[in-house]
Scaffold this active site. Structure first.
Site, mmCIF file in Angstrom:
data_model
loop_
_atom_site.group_PDB
_atom_site.id
_atom_site.type_symbol
_atom_site.label_atom_id
_atom_site.label_comp_id
_atom_site.label_asym_id
_atom_site.label_seq_id
_atom_site.Cartn_x
_atom_site.Cartn_y
_atom_site.Cartn_z
ATOM 1 C CE1 TYR A 144 44.549 -68.217 -8.730
ATOM 2 C CE2 TYR A 144 42.909 -68.304 -6.991
ATOM 3 C CZ TYR A 144 44.135 -67.881 -7.460
ATOM 4 O OH TYR A 144 44.949 -67.121 -6.657
ATOM 5 N NE ARG A 210 35.896 -62.866 -1.349
ATOM 6 C CZ ARG A 210 34.653 -63.346 -1.314
ATOM 7 N NH1 ARG A 210 34.013 -63.471 -0.164
ATOM 8 N NH2 ARG A 210 34.054 -63.721 -2.422
#
Lengths: 332, 332
Positions: A144, A210
């Site tokens: 990814y 995050r």
């Protein structure tokens, strides 16, 4: 104006399609999706005659003519999904963008949703676009991370040698309605677990942070950058919420909504980034007036409301299969 | 034993082909090359009946059956070449390796020559394989750097999910016979300039360092890693000379052989790495007894001798075209 959205059946892609349909100048909208991680149900509300859905791998896209605007979102975005089929992930991103460049009309615009994962496990915080990243190009997340990096390279080099008009955003974590219940990332995991009365599972100690952006805010940022704002800036542009929250805090917030739900810890996911927070200096310059508006807590509540209505969640067997495969992918 | 070498007409590829032909167990050797940067003259000395040359882009390789060993070297390696055709460079590396994986027999071995460029402009010296690099994935060198990184990701992820047997080396600068006179990198540039009585051109102040490995030593390292040494280590493995020399020192050494030749400085090449030196700890462990044997000065002298015999160098027009294109590519 012919517009193409690859991955238009996905979580973010389908919201972008909705937003594009508000434009009068869009006369034709081709959604390209293989429905690997995207879902037909994300598009089932659309009755607009301008939309055509083509089920195909973007990298195998047949001749569909030329487009004025192309948005390339086709890619799994969650670790268990791309770690399960890494080569397919590379193909969707890299061969996908090469194929889409061939479908771009001269002077057309190609927009690409890259990712904060190009920063890997960052050694600086917040991350400005100039940060070169800390990615293990041999690691279990590399399909990814590296295919997004390579796709950025293709676009910027195409701009340098051919003058291609490009707009590249780096999305930080996004959450909200239309996330797959078996997506495998924190917010959707926690909500779908809690809704079924199962323990909330946190990988590692949960202190990894995050920056969660509610999907409506993120789509607003994309729309401004891709077509609303008169900017020639090609990117890369960080788009995300710069409020940094730890995974354990997300778990506790979801738990506060489902008070009897326990939180359990699982072994850390491999090479899970320890922190992630966008430097929004360039976004503030290029997208004046844009900011994430939906407070994180309200976003979670909205996501819970959406997930509660989602029938699929009640199918435990489906979820168990997904959980099994997440486990095998993540805990090598 | 069927063996395939992509880029087998190139500088390093053709030396690897010569070395493979010393093996009795190699019954068939397919050289795949589009002769973009490779040259037929690099293979013209070969009379061995086991060799077949197929002129094609590796990413468009037709059905050629399955191979026991595949070595993927097809890629331009010099900035003016890959900066001129960046998308083609990505295709050769990334789609090339995906295509070659399809041509690999079950339990076959695929070897890949990655590059020290995956470290970008490194912030640590020497560079161990664990260093994650400092690469601008939007910069003018990104087509090469990122497609090598992405190809590494493909191979390591193929190993993780499918058990593919891989061997990945990261080559540092290599020089010697069969370098194109118009390759565009320091050693060959300086020698071909000096041989024609033209000034030696140094990009920037010349204080940027490299680690130049003489091609025979590097091929010896590849042969040991790819087939001589019984190791299961998949890489990445640094292969290079750890003697670090500045570009200006190379220029001065070449000048010492052609005393009337002036050295002139040109603007720096874009994003030229400031330093580059391999940490050889893993190479010393995995390839016991291997080390670069040819002193740099002797290697330069051997390269001068080879270039002196090369008729092409006397064709000033050819060189001028190459110089023009180098200039346009490098000095944006």
């Amino acid at each position: 104006m012919r517009v193409l959205v690859s991955g238009g059946g996905g979580f973010i892609g389908s919201h972008l399609v909705d937003r594009l349909l508000l434009r009068d100048d869009c006369t034709e909208l081709l959604v390209v999706d293989n429905f690997w991680t995207g879902r037909r149900s994300n598009l089932s509300h659309i009755t607009d005659k301008r939309v055509r859905i083509l089920e195909t791998d973007v990298e195998r896209l047949a001749d569909v003519g030329l487009f004025d605007e192309i948005y390339h979102l086709a890619s799994p975005a969650s670790p268990p999904w791309y770690m399960e089929e890494p080569l397919r992930t590379v193909r969707a991103n890299v061969i996908g963008v090469l194929r889409l460049l061939e479908a771009l009309r001269p002077n057309g615009l190609i927009g690409f949703t890259s990712t904060s994962e190009v920063y890997g496990d960052p050694l600086v915080s917040p991350q400005p676009e100039s940060y070169r990243g800390s990615v293990d190009c041999t690691g279990p997340r590399s399909s990814y991370d590296e295919s997004k990096r390579c796709s950025e390279a293709i676009l910027f080099e195409s701009r340098r040698v051919s003058g291609t008009q490009i707009k590249v955003v780096r999305l930080f974590n996004v959450f909200g309605p239309r996330t797959r219940p078996d997506d495998g990332r924190a917010v959707s995991n926690f909500i779908s677990q809690a809704l079924r009365g199962k323990p909330i599972t946190v990988y590692g100690n949960g202190l990894q942070t995050r920056s969660w952006g509610y999907v409506d805010d993120i789509i607003d940022g994309l729309a401004r950058f891709f077509w609303l704002q008169p900017t020639d800036y090609p990117g890369p542009l960080n788009v995300g919420n710069d409020r940094e929250i730890s995974v354990i805090d997300v778990a506790r917030y979801v738990q506060s909504r489902f008070p009897k739900t326990p939180i359990v810890h699982l072994p850390p996911a491999p090479q899970d980034p320890t922190n992630r927070r966008p430097d929004l200096t360039i976004a503030n310059r290029e997208l004046p007036g844009w900011a994430c508006q939906v407070p994180y807590e309200e976003g979670i509540d909205r996501a819970i409301a959406w997930f509660s209505k989602n029938e699929e969640l009640r199918s435990a067997s489906h979820d168990d299969v997904a959980a099994e495969f997440r486990k095998s992918a993540l805990h090598m």
